[in-house]
Design a protein around this motif. Structure first.
Motif, PDB file in Angstrom:
ATOM      1  N   SER A 200      50.910  68.453  50.114  1.00  0.00           N
ATOM      2  CA  SER A 200      50.738  69.369  51.266  1.00  0.00           C
ATOM      3  C   SER A 200      51.466  68.885  52.505  1.00  0.00           C
ATOM      4  O   SER A 200      50.927  68.954  53.621  1.00  0.00           O
ATOM      5  N   MET A 201      52.677  68.382  52.340  1.00  0.00           N
ATOM      6  CA  MET A 201      53.447  67.934  53.502  1.00  0.00           C
ATOM      7  C   MET A 201      54.353  69.075  53.988  1.00  0.00           C
ATOM      8  O   MET A 201      54.762  69.934  53.209  1.00  0.00           O
TER       9      MET A 201
ATOM     10  N   LEU B  50      53.945  56.399  49.772  1.00  0.00           N
ATOM     11  CA  LEU B  50      52.480  56.270  49.686  1.00  0.00           C
ATOM     12  C   LEU B  50      52.044  54.825  49.944  1.00  0.00           C
ATOM     13  O   LEU B  50      51.068  54.573  50.647  1.00  0.00           O
ATOM     14  N   SER B  51      52.822  53.887  49.369  1.00  0.00           N
ATOM     15  CA  SER B  51      52.444  52.469  49.513  1.00  0.00           C
ATOM     16  C   SER B  51      52.588  52.007  50.957  1.00  0.00           C
ATOM     17  O   SER B  51      51.834  51.132  51.397  1.00  0.00           O
ATOM     18  N   SER B  52      53.559  52.563  51.673  1.00  0.00           N
ATOM     19  CA  SER B  52      53.722  52.196  53.080  1.00  0.00           C
ATOM     20  C   SER B  52      52.585  52.799  53.903  1.00  0.00           C
ATOM     21  O   SER B  52      51.995  52.134  54.761  1.00  0.00           O
ATOM     22  N   ALA B  53      52.276  54.077  53.624  1.00  0.00           N
ATOM     23  CA  ALA B  53      51.200  54.736  54.376  1.00  0.00           C
ATOM     24  C   ALA B  53      49.882  53.995  54.185  1.00  0.00           C
ATOM     25  O   ALA B  53      49.093  53.848  55.120  1.00  0.00           O
TER      26      ALA B  53
ATOM     27  N   CYS C 208      47.584  55.371  57.125  1.00  0.00           N
ATOM     28  CA  CYS C 208      47.627  56.714  57.716  1.00  0.00           C
ATOM     29  C   CYS C 208      47.689  57.740  56.598  1.00  0.00           C
ATOM     30  O   CYS C 208      48.122  57.445  55.485  1.00  0.00           O
ATOM     31  N   ASP C 209      47.237  58.959  56.918  1.00  0.00           N
ATOM     32  CA  ASP C 209      47.268  60.035  55.928  1.00  0.00           C
ATOM     33  C   ASP C 209      48.692  60.517  55.676  1.00  0.00           C
ATOM     34  O   ASP C 209      49.570  60.395  56.533  1.00  0.00           O
ATOM     35  N   VAL C 210      48.861  61.098  54.500  1.00  0.00           N
ATOM     36  CA  VAL C 210      50.142  61.693  54.116  1.00  0.00           C
ATOM     37  C   VAL C 210      50.015  63.219  54.163  1.00  0.00           C
ATOM     38  O   VAL C 210      50.906  63.910  54.649  1.00  0.00           O
ATOM     39  N   ASN C 211      48.884  63.726  53.708  1.00  0.00           N
ATOM     40  CA  ASN C 211      48.735  65.188  53.632  1.00  0.00           C
ATOM     41  C   ASN C 211      48.812  65.816  55.027  1.00  0.00           C
ATOM     42  O   ASN C 211      48.309  65.263  55.998  1.00  0.00           O
ATOM     43  N   GLY C 212      49.515  66.942  55.067  1.00  0.00           N
ATOM     44  CA  GLY C 212      49.651  67.659  56.345  1.00  0.00           C
ATOM     45  C   GLY C 212      50.706  67.062  57.279  1.00  0.00           C
ATOM     46  O   GLY C 212      50.995  67.636  58.326  1.00  0.00           O
ATOM     47  N   LYS C 213      51.281  65.948  56.913  1.00  0.00           N
ATOM     48  CA  LYS C 213      52.282  65.310  57.791  1.00  0.00           C
ATOM     49  C   LYS C 213      53.680  65.886  57.514  1.00  0.00           C
ATOM     50  O   LYS C 213      53.915  66.539  56.497  1.00  0.00           O
ATOM     51  N   THR C 214      54.597  65.580  58.414  1.00  0.00           N
ATOM     52  CA  THR C 214      55.969  66.078  58.251  1.00  0.00           C
ATOM     53  C   THR C 214      56.848  65.017  57.613  1.00  0.00           C
ATOM     54  O   THR C 214      56.910  63.881  58.092  1.00  0.00           O
ATOM     55  N   LEU C 215      57.500  65.415  56.521  1.00  0.00           N
ATOM     56  CA  LEU C 215      58.464  64.528  55.866  1.00  0.00           C
ATOM     57  C   LEU C 215      59.872  65.005  56.219  1.00  0.00           C
ATOM     58  O   LEU C 215      60.219  66.165  55.960  1.00  0.00           O
ATOM     59  N   GLY C 216      60.674  64.130  56.799  1.00  0.00           N
ATOM     60  CA  GLY C 216      62.065  64.456  57.095  1.00  0.00           C
ATOM     61  C   GLY C 216      62.946  63.811  56.034  1.00  0.00           C
ATOM     62  O   GLY C 216      62.855  62.608  55.787  1.00  0.00           O
TER      63      GLY C 216
END
Ligand code: DGY
Length: 312
Positions: A166-167, A110-113, A139-147
């Motif tokens: 909601s990732m 979150l802090s990086s985003a 940048c947003d986090v929600n809806g993004k892809t976390l690998g």
């Protein structure tokens, strides 16, 4: 019986163990490998830190050693195969730090985003002169892809947190874990599709330098990488190049390739958050880790049993 403890930990181990007839020689937390190899002579056990290299030189000096209790979940600092050959138990501190470390990984994400460390420096410098439409855009986090690279206990705990944001979650690892809402993919897919990559794998010869310039070039230019596992999963010079040339967007880093040495190039970059290997650093968790070490020492030296957190 005697043990060497290379550093104080948050429990009065001397009193706890002396009542059981175990004497503790206490180090200062900064012991060199040579000092450990010298002090381990005549000791039945050792409680050590992840910064202590317990290799063949040290293990061979400890002719009476029966247990190496690592005050960490990772144990890449210990030659566990040699220890096994010599019938020495090696233990770690699993489970108790899973959520704590996942919390830090997600904080860094979150802090990086949202560029929190940069924003703090910005305000302290006196650069905030009132709200602007284009100030400190992240940048947003929600809806993004976390690998997630390494889907063990901590990787899965990071995934749980990501679901709350909601990732979409994809992961690589040794096998498909069949966890609802998490998709097992190959490494190239992870690199290509992730907006964020969280490293949660253990370090071994196979995983060392899994992320070099080759991998950074395959990631999205907007990608953010988070490492709370082990520094050498990433080739640090390549990370510095990728961040400097904006091949990737940002990094949140808690662990270093040559710890405690920090790569000068990383220190000079704005698009990275640097933390001092603090994944398990909460009062509650560090105490629980200490309790597990004491438990393991007792199991081996007093009860003469295989400890439950044995890794070899
Ligand atoms: C561990 O226990 O291995 C962690 O790296 C501590 O933060």
């Amino acid at each position: 019986m005697k043990i060497l403890q290379t550093s104080p930990i948050p429990l009065d181990t001397k009193s706890l163990l002396s009542s059981l007839g175990i004497e503790v020689e206490m180090g200062n937390g900064m012991m060199t490998k040579e000092e450990i190899a010298e002090s381990i002579k005549g000791k039945d056990g050792i409680i050590c830190l992840l910064r202590d290299k317990i290799d063949a030189d040290v293990i061979n000096s400890g002719a009476d050693l029966k247990i190496i209790a690592n005050y960490a979940v990772g144990y890449d600092n210990i030659d566990i195969n040699l220890a096994k050959e010599k019938s020495i138990f090696v233990t770690n501190t699993p489970n108790v730090l899973t959520d704590t470390t996942a919390d830090l990984a997600f904080s860094l994400l979150l802090s990086s985003a949202r560029r929190i460390a940069e924003a703090d420096r910005y305000v302290r410098r006196g650069d905030f002169h009132g709200w602007k439409p284009d100030e400190m855009l992240g940048c947003d986090v929600n809806g993004k892809t976390l690998g997630i690279f390494g889907f063990g206990r901590i990787g899965q705990a990071v995934a749980m947190r990501a679901k709350g944001f909601s990732m979409r979650i994809i992961y690589t690892g040794s096998e498909d874990k069949n966890i609802e809402g998490c998709e097992f993919v190959d490494f190239e897919t992870l690199l290509r599709e992730s907006d964020f990559i969280s490293l949660n794998a253990s370090l071994n010869e196979k995983s060392r330098h899994s992320f070099t310039i080759r991998e950074f070039l395959r990631m999205k230019r907007s990608a953010i990488i988070i490492n709370t596992a082990r520094g050498a999963l990433i080739k640090e010079d390549d990370l510095a190049e990728a961040l400097e040339k904006r091949i990737i967007r940002y990094a949140g880093i808690d662990v270093y390739e040559f710890e405690p040495k920090i790569n000068e190039k990383l220190l000079n970059l704005e698009n990275i958050i640097l933390a001092p290997h603090m994944g398990s650093a909460t009062e509650e968790t560090r105490k629980r880790m200490a309790e597990i070490c004491i438990e393991s020492i007792k199991e081996v030296l007093i009860n003469k049993r295989r400890p439950s957190s044995c890794v070899n």
